[in-house]
Scaffold this active site. Sequence first.
Site, PDB file in Angstrom:
ATOM      1  N   PHE A 220       7.205  17.795  32.011  1.00 21.96           N
ATOM      2  CA  PHE A 220       7.140  18.496  32.333  1.00 21.96           C
ATOM      3  C   PHE A 220       8.267  19.466  33.417  1.00 21.96           C
ATOM      4  O   PHE A 220       8.968  20.177  33.571  1.00 21.96           O
ATOM      5  CB  PHE A 220       6.075  19.425  32.576  1.00 21.96           C
ATOM      6  CG  PHE A 220       6.297  20.399  32.643  1.00 21.96           C
ATOM      7  CD1 PHE A 220       5.866  21.677  31.288  1.00 21.96           C
ATOM      8  CD2 PHE A 220       5.149  21.194  33.992  1.00 21.96           C
ATOM      9  CE1 PHE A 220       5.396  23.194  31.422  1.00 21.96           C
ATOM     10  CE2 PHE A 220       5.288  22.653  33.643  1.00 21.96           C
ATOM     11  CZ  PHE A 220       5.730  23.321  32.543  1.00 21.96           C
ATOM     12  N   ALA A 221       8.704  18.027  34.217  1.00 22.08           N
ATOM     13  CA  ALA A 221       9.241  17.813  35.416  1.00 22.08           C
ATOM     14  C   ALA A 221      10.945  17.575  34.658  1.00 22.08           C
ATOM     15  O   ALA A 221      11.843  18.270  35.258  1.00 22.08           O
ATOM     16  CB  ALA A 221       8.750  16.979  36.415  1.00 22.08           C
TER      17      ALA A 221
ATOM     18  N   ASN B 191       2.911  12.235  32.192  1.00 24.13           N
ATOM     19  CA  ASN B 191       4.068  11.414  33.000  1.00 24.13           C
ATOM     20  C   ASN B 191       4.525  11.672  34.229  1.00 24.13           C
ATOM     21  O   ASN B 191       4.602  10.492  35.396  1.00 24.13           O
ATOM     22  CB  ASN B 191       5.102  11.527  31.922  1.00 24.13           C
ATOM     23  CG  ASN B 191       5.873  10.639  31.610  1.00 24.13           C
ATOM     24  OD1 ASN B 191       6.589  10.024  32.754  1.00 24.13           O
ATOM     25  ND2 ASN B 191       7.361  11.528  31.056  1.00 24.13           N
ATOM     26  N   ASP B 192       4.434  13.013  34.468  1.00 30.24           N
ATOM     27  CA  ASP B 192       5.321  13.321  36.362  1.00 30.24           C
ATOM     28  C   ASP B 192       4.550  13.294  37.257  1.00 30.24           C
ATOM     29  O   ASP B 192       4.602  11.917  38.170  1.00 30.24           O
ATOM     30  CB  ASP B 192       5.183  14.621  36.469  1.00 30.24           C
ATOM     31  CG  ASP B 192       6.491  15.033  35.132  1.00 30.24           C
ATOM     32  OD1 ASP B 192       7.620  14.672  34.801  1.00 30.24           O
ATOM     33  OD2 ASP B 192       6.604  16.418  34.827  1.00 30.24           O
ATOM     34  N   VAL B 193       3.103  12.763  36.669  1.00 29.44           N
ATOM     35  CA  VAL B 193       2.024  12.546  38.043  1.00 29.44           C
ATOM     36  C   VAL B 193       1.940  11.086  38.120  1.00 29.44           C
ATOM     37  O   VAL B 193       1.027  10.353  38.936  1.00 29.44           O
ATOM     38  CB  VAL B 193       0.862  12.663  37.498  1.00 29.44           C
ATOM     39  CG1 VAL B 193       0.831  14.370  37.659  1.00 29.44           C
ATOM     40  CG2 VAL B 193      -0.006  12.270  36.312  1.00 29.44           C
TER      41      VAL B 193
END
Lengths: 457, 102
Positions: free
Chosen positions: A423-424, A383-385
């Site tokens: 995660f972020a 997700n974040d990446v």
Amino acid sequence: MSQTWVQAANLLAAVLFIFALKGLSSPRSARNGNLLGAAGALLATGILFVSGIPLNNLAFIIAAIAVGSAVGAVSARRVKMTQMPQLVALFNGVGGGAAALISVIEYLEVGSQDRIALAATVFTVVVGSISFSGSIVTFLKLQELMTTRPVIIPAGKFVTILVAVATVVGAVWLVVSPQAWLLVALLVLSLIFGVLFVLPVGGADVPIVISLLNAFTGLSVAASGYVLQNVLLIIAGTLVGASGTLLTREMAKAMGRPLTSTLFGAFSGTTAGGAGSGSDRPVRSASPNDVAIMLGFASKVILVPGYGLAVAQAQSTLRELADLLTEKGVEVDYAIHPVAGRMPGHMNVLLAEASVPYEQLKEMDEINPEFSSTDVVLVVGANDVVNPAARTDKTAPIYGMPILDVDQAAQVVFLKRSMRPGFAGIENEILYDPKTTLLFGDAKDSLTKVVAALKTV
Amino acid sequence: MEGIALLTVFILSIFVGFEVVSKVSTVLHTPLMSGANAIHGIVLLGGIMVTGAATEPLEIGLGVVAILLGAINLVGGFVVTDRMLEMFKPKKPAADKSGGAA
């Protein structure tokens, strides 16, 4: 054994440590490098017992070594590869704790040290304790025993500065006028500071902090080497302190994050991202069958594995899908973000475990220009990446982090467990893009269904 | 040893530490961090030395804890690094049999 031989053996151990770090810098020699390091540690420990220094309490010493080694080895053997980063954090923390304790004991035993030795004692206690409590907090964050988001306590900035100032004042005072209670107070203050130091760090930045605390532990071990007049501890500790500092900088660079914004970003109040906002916006979801058809009739597919893949233990299923697509003549590559998983290089380890051919793993800089000519990108548990907020949204905690440009591809498919942010802890705009399709469910489950459907296409 | 000699060792070690990891690929960041983490587990030696010289029960107790923590760091660190690096060994031929993926 004569002192010359003992010193020669310690020199050999130091050289082995240097070779270990050198070896670990290249994939070919990494494993042997690590073994050389272990050999050096074994040699140095063995030599200590026959060096002729007085050793009381031998039974206690042997028992503690046996129990500690067993605990370390068994937990290292048993840990799931997905949970390995937090175990490393924990190992680092206990090392810092050991260094701090050693200096306290030496202080109790010797009583009067000269100024420089006192300063080294104080340094070890402060830095070792910060590393200990800080590592425990990173462990709790990675294990998700506490929130992975930056924790902002009221007036946190003020409290942290106050504790930092008190620690420095206490440290100076202790060097000027050594007192046992002050040492204990300093130990407690440092432990509190370690917690305050790590709490505001957001989940995605935790690996950088682990690396920094690793360097801290190294330096505190070096200082304890000065206290004990042991050259090997000085060399080993300094090596780790120096290489760890460099590594921390490299990691921060790989994530495109200046170190200062990683550590102090939360204090400026910019990182409390708008998670959960707009979760009721419409998204397009599809069945495994639809996804199989999209993939089967594409000519170029890029797979983007993330932590969710690892958690679902779906590496082999993903590989099966890749093999099947290749058989159908589809060009398949894996795009590996440097911090996919929980730490730099973590995803490579996880995919290698599923024997994905190393050549198919493309690093970010290599794969990013290829997205615009790609038909379908399949994002599995990441997700974040892939979040474009890193490019556009200055208030996002991941702003500035280089990402995989999956939004350049013609179509994007997300395999996701839910609409929960990564995660972020921030929303991902791509999920609402018209060219995006979502397939909800456990990654392994979904992949298995897609593979089954693909066989019939 | 003289203070200045120890300082010499310290300064030179800083340069060696910078030098040995100056060229490392992102892929190896995690194993390298973990390996460096294992190396500072050598603090175990310090634990053994202070416990060996201890006479008071408090010192012995704290010393035993220090040894315990040091041994966990040292042994656990090397073992977990080895487990990570196991994954990097050259592929077995078995990986090729699945239809030209390699």
